[in-house]
Design a protein around this motif. Structure first.
Motif, short mmCIF file in Angstrom:
data_model
loop_
_atom_site.label_atom_id
_atom_site.label_comp_id
_atom_site.label_asym_id
_atom_site.label_seq_id
_atom_site.Cartn_x
_atom_site.Cartn_y
_atom_site.Cartn_z
N TRP A 206 0.84 -1.19 0.00
CA TRP A 206 0.00 0.00 0.00
C TRP A 206 0.88 1.24 0.00
CZ3 TRP A 206 -0.92 2.98 4.67
CH2 TRP A 206 -0.25 2.50 5.78
N LEU A 207 0.39 2.28 -0.66
CA LEU A 207 1.08 3.56 -0.86
C LEU A 207 2.34 3.43 -1.71
CD1 LEU A 207 0.66 5.21 2.66
CD2 LEU A 207 -0.75 5.52 0.63
N PHE A 208 2.42 2.39 -2.54
CA PHE A 208 3.58 2.21 -3.41
C PHE A 208 3.76 3.40 -4.35
CE2 PHE A 208 5.04 1.15 -7.67
CZ PHE A 208 6.33 0.74 -7.39
N ASP A 209 2.68 3.90 -4.91
CA ASP A 209 2.78 4.99 -5.89
C ASP A 209 3.47 6.22 -5.31
OD1 ASP A 209 1.59 3.45 -7.82
OD2 ASP A 209 -0.42 4.21 -7.42
N GLU A 210 3.21 6.52 -4.03
CA GLU A 210 3.87 7.65 -3.38
C GLU A 210 5.37 7.42 -3.27
OE1 GLU A 210 2.00 8.68 0.32
OE2 GLU A 210 0.00 8.60 -0.57
N THR A 211 5.76 6.21 -2.95
CA THR A 211 7.18 5.88 -2.82
C THR A 211 7.87 5.98 -4.18
OG1 THR A 211 6.65 4.40 -1.00
CG2 THR A 211 8.82 4.13 -2.02
N PHE A 212 7.23 5.45 -5.20
CA PHE A 212 7.79 5.50 -6.55
C PHE A 212 7.94 6.96 -7.01
CE2 PHE A 212 7.63 5.11 -11.19
CZ PHE A 212 8.57 4.12 -11.39
N ALA A 213 6.93 7.78 -6.72
CA ALA A 213 6.98 9.19 -7.08
C ALA A 213 8.08 9.92 -6.32
CB ALA A 213 5.63 9.84 -6.82
N LYS A 214 8.31 9.53 -5.07
CA LYS A 214 9.36 10.18 -4.29
C LYS A 214 10.73 9.92 -4.89
CE LYS A 214 11.27 10.87 0.24
NZ LYS A 214 11.09 10.70 1.70
N ALA A 215 10.99 8.71 -5.36
CA ALA A 215 12.27 8.40 -5.99
C ALA A 215 12.50 9.32 -7.19
CB ALA A 215 12.32 6.94 -6.41
N ALA A 216 11.46 9.53 -7.96
CA ALA A 216 11.57 10.43 -9.12
C ALA A 216 11.78 11.87 -8.67
CB ALA A 216 10.33 10.31 -9.99
N LEU B 78 13.18 12.96 -5.98
CA LEU B 78 14.52 13.14 -5.44
C LEU B 78 15.60 13.10 -6.53
CD1 LEU B 78 14.34 10.96 -2.20
CD2 LEU B 78 14.37 13.46 -2.35
N GLY B 79 15.19 12.84 -7.78
CA GLY B 79 16.14 12.81 -8.88
C GLY B 79 17.02 11.58 -8.88
N LEU B 80 16.53 10.49 -8.30
CA LEU B 80 17.34 9.28 -8.23
C LEU B 80 17.31 8.49 -9.53
CD1 LEU B 80 16.52 8.25 -4.56
CD2 LEU B 80 18.57 9.40 -5.43
N GLY B 81 16.30 8.73 -10.35
CA GLY B 81 16.23 8.15 -11.69
C GLY B 81 16.69 6.72 -11.79
N GLU B 82 17.70 6.50 -12.59
CA GLU B 82 18.18 5.14 -12.86
C GLU B 82 19.09 4.60 -11.77
OE1 GLU B 82 19.75 4.78 -16.80
OE2 GLU B 82 17.99 5.73 -17.68
N ARG B 83 19.32 5.38 -10.70
CA ARG B 83 20.13 4.90 -9.58
C ARG B 83 19.32 3.95 -8.69
NH1 ARG B 83 25.06 7.65 -8.84
NH2 ARG B 83 25.48 5.79 -7.64
N VAL B 84 17.99 3.99 -8.82
CA VAL B 84 17.12 3.10 -8.06
C VAL B 84 16.49 2.12 -9.04
CG1 VAL B 84 15.06 2.92 -6.61
CG2 VAL B 84 16.65 4.83 -6.30
N LEU B 85 16.72 0.85 -8.80
CA LEU B 85 16.23 -0.21 -9.69
C LEU B 85 15.15 -1.01 -8.94
CD1 LEU B 85 19.73 -1.45 -10.91
CD2 LEU B 85 18.26 0.29 -11.96
N TRP B 86 13.95 -1.03 -9.51
CA TRP B 86 12.83 -1.75 -8.90
C TRP B 86 12.77 -3.15 -9.50
CZ3 TRP B 86 10.29 1.17 -5.25
CH2 TRP B 86 10.51 2.55 -5.31
#
Length: 195
Positions: free
Chosen positions: A60-70, A72-80
């Motif tokens: 639950w609340l995955f979309d918020e976490t995914f949006a936060k990574a974006a 923060l500018g982490l882009g391709e540094r975070v691999l799901w």
């Protein structure tokens, strides 16, 4: 595991040569949001830090976490990596530079135990059951302190002599967790409760 067993999994899951690993459901109690903040701080001090691989199912609340990574500018540094087959988990742990689990709450905390059994250093929350699972192995940090978590990750990635010592200690600690020992402990608790 031997390199020959690891490389096919690395290729199948499209994993980098080195990475920081999180294993668990992407949900608030696992503190993935705080981990993202800590990882951003780590990159400020260690720009060549390995990517962060987040392995597990969406919660639950995955979309918020995914949006936060974006955000923060982490882009391709975070691999799901979702829906990792159970059979691939030992290789996933073996290939990781460090496991991080900054949870606010864990019932037991299998990922750090599994990581230690694979020779991977755990960096965990200082809350719930996690300190009891890892004992003196790896590092602990407050889950609500991204700077402390980033500092723990920095040491786990850069202090080679300490890493070698922790790797050995982790293998020994993981070997102490057996189902037979768990059954004996449970039996002793039941006997004490009956008396």
């Amino acid at each position: 595991l031997p390199p020959a067993a690891l490389e096919p999994v690395r290729q199948r899951l499209d994993l980098p040569p080195a990475y920081i690993l999180f294993v668990g459901t992407f949900e608030p109690r696992k503190n993935v949001s705080g981990l993202l903040d800590a990882y951003r701080l780590l990159l400020a001090d260690l720009p060549d830090a390995p990517p962060l691989v987040l392995a597990g199912p969406r919660g639950w609340l995955f979309d918020e976490t995914f949006a936060k990574a974006a955000r923060l500018g982490l882009g391709e540094r975070v691999l799901w990596r979702e829906n990792i087959p159970q059979a691939d988990l030992p290789a996933l742990y073996n290939l990781a530079a460090v496991l991080v689990l900054p949870s606010y709450y864990e019932g037991f905390g299998f990922p750090p135990l599994e990581a230690m059994a694979c020779g991977t250093i755990p960096v965990v929350s200082d809350r719930s059951s996690l300190p009891e699972v890892v004992g003196p192995v790896g590092l602990q940090a407050a889950p609500d302190d991204p700077a402390a978590l980033a500092a723990a990750l920095w040491r786990a990635l850069t202090d080679a002599p300490w890493r070698a010592q922790m790797r050995r200690a982790g293998l020994e600690r993981a070997a102490a967790f057996t189902w037979a020992r768990t059954a004996r402990t449970a039996l002793s608790v039941y006997r004490a409760a009956l008396n």
